[in-house]
Design a protein around this motif. Structure first.
Motif, PDB file in Angstrom:
ATOM      1  N   LYS A  90     -10.232   9.140  -4.865  1.00 51.14           N
ATOM      2  CA  LYS A  90      -9.238   8.411  -5.664  1.00 51.14           C
ATOM      3  C   LYS A  90      -8.404   7.504  -4.775  1.00 51.14           C
ATOM      4  N   ASP A  91      -7.736   6.554  -5.389  1.00 53.79           N
ATOM      5  CA  ASP A  91      -6.770   5.721  -4.683  1.00 53.79           C
ATOM      6  C   ASP A  91      -5.431   6.449  -4.660  1.00 53.79           C
ATOM      7  N   VAL A  92      -4.641   6.160  -3.654  1.00 51.73           N
ATOM      8  CA  VAL A  92      -3.306   6.730  -3.552  1.00 51.73           C
ATOM      9  C   VAL A  92      -2.321   5.569  -3.543  1.00 51.73           C
ATOM     10  N   TYR A  93      -1.270   5.700  -4.305  1.00 47.27           N
ATOM     11  CA  TYR A  93      -0.236   4.679  -4.366  1.00 47.27           C
ATOM     12  C   TYR A  93       1.055   5.270  -3.816  1.00 47.27           C
ATOM     13  N   ILE A  94       1.682   4.538  -2.907  1.00 48.02           N
ATOM     14  CA  ILE A  94       2.952   4.956  -2.333  1.00 48.02           C
ATOM     15  C   ILE A  94       3.978   3.900  -2.734  1.00 48.02           C
ATOM     16  N   PHE A  95       5.049   4.338  -3.366  1.00 44.43           N
ATOM     17  CA  PHE A  95       6.084   3.398  -3.785  1.00 44.43           C
ATOM     18  C   PHE A  95       6.811   2.832  -2.572  1.00 44.43           C
ATOM     19  N   LYS A  96       7.169   1.563  -2.672  1.00 47.32           N
ATOM     20  CA  LYS A  96       7.862   0.876  -1.587  1.00 47.32           C
ATOM     21  C   LYS A  96       9.108   1.652  -1.202  1.00 47.32           C
ATOM     22  N   VAL A 144       5.750   1.570   4.864  1.00 49.12           N
ATOM     23  CA  VAL A 144       6.133   1.844   3.475  1.00 49.12           C
ATOM     24  C   VAL A 144       7.174   0.846   2.957  1.00 49.12           C
ATOM     25  N   HIS A 145       7.638  -0.050   3.829  1.00 48.52           N
ATOM     26  CA  HIS A 145       8.607  -1.057   3.393  1.00 48.52           C
ATOM     27  C   HIS A 145       7.929  -2.380   3.042  1.00 48.52           C
ATOM     28  N   LYS A 146       6.605  -2.427   3.167  1.00 47.67           N
ATOM     29  CA  LYS A 146       5.849  -3.645   2.884  1.00 47.67           C
ATOM     30  C   LYS A 146       4.759  -3.324   1.862  1.00 47.67           C
ATOM     31  N   VAL A 147       4.732  -4.090   0.774  1.00 46.65           N
ATOM     32  CA  VAL A 147       3.731  -3.878  -0.272  1.00 46.65           C
ATOM     33  C   VAL A 147       2.432  -4.561   0.137  1.00 46.65           C
ATOM     34  N   ARG A 148       1.375  -3.770   0.267  1.00 49.21           N
ATOM     35  CA  ARG A 148       0.044  -4.293   0.569  1.00 49.21           C
ATOM     36  C   ARG A 148      -0.955  -3.158   0.503  1.00 49.21           C
ATOM     37  N   SER A 149      -2.232  -3.506   0.598  1.00 48.66           N
ATOM     38  CA  SER A 149      -3.294  -2.505   0.611  1.00 48.66           C
ATOM     39  C   SER A 149      -3.634  -2.158   2.052  1.00 48.66           C
ATOM     40  N   TYR A 150      -3.938  -0.894   2.282  1.00 44.69           N
ATOM     41  CA  TYR A 150      -4.346  -0.426   3.600  1.00 44.69           C
ATOM     42  C   TYR A 150      -5.712   0.237   3.475  1.00 44.69           C
TER      43      TYR A 150
END
Length: 78
Positions: free
Chosen positions: A12-18, A55-61
């Protein structure tokens, strides 16, 4: 003699809030949840590698996972 295999796949994908504050241990635990490692020996080790996650920058890793069984069989996923 049984054939030993190991496999790892992205589950699954994991999403971390900014600006979420996570320790390195919490981040690794969260990222390990992205992958499912299986092996017929029942003793597969999962290792992750990734670039530094900000975690302070929105992007994909991209996170790479490597599963290794006790016999040295290796499987990779990202």
């Amino acid at each position: 003699m049984p054939v030993h295999t190991s496999a790892v796949k992205k589950a699954k994908d994991v999403y971390i809030f900014k600006d979420t504050e996570l320790t390195e241990y919490e981040l690794q635990d969260l990222l390990k949840g992205m992958f499912k490692a299986t092996d017929n020996s029942g003793k597969v080790k999962l290792k992750l590698s990734h670039e530094k996650i900000n975690v302070h920058k929105v992007r994909s890793y991209i996170v790479h996972a490597t599963a290794t069984d006790p016999y040295g069989n290796v499987s990779q996923a990202k």
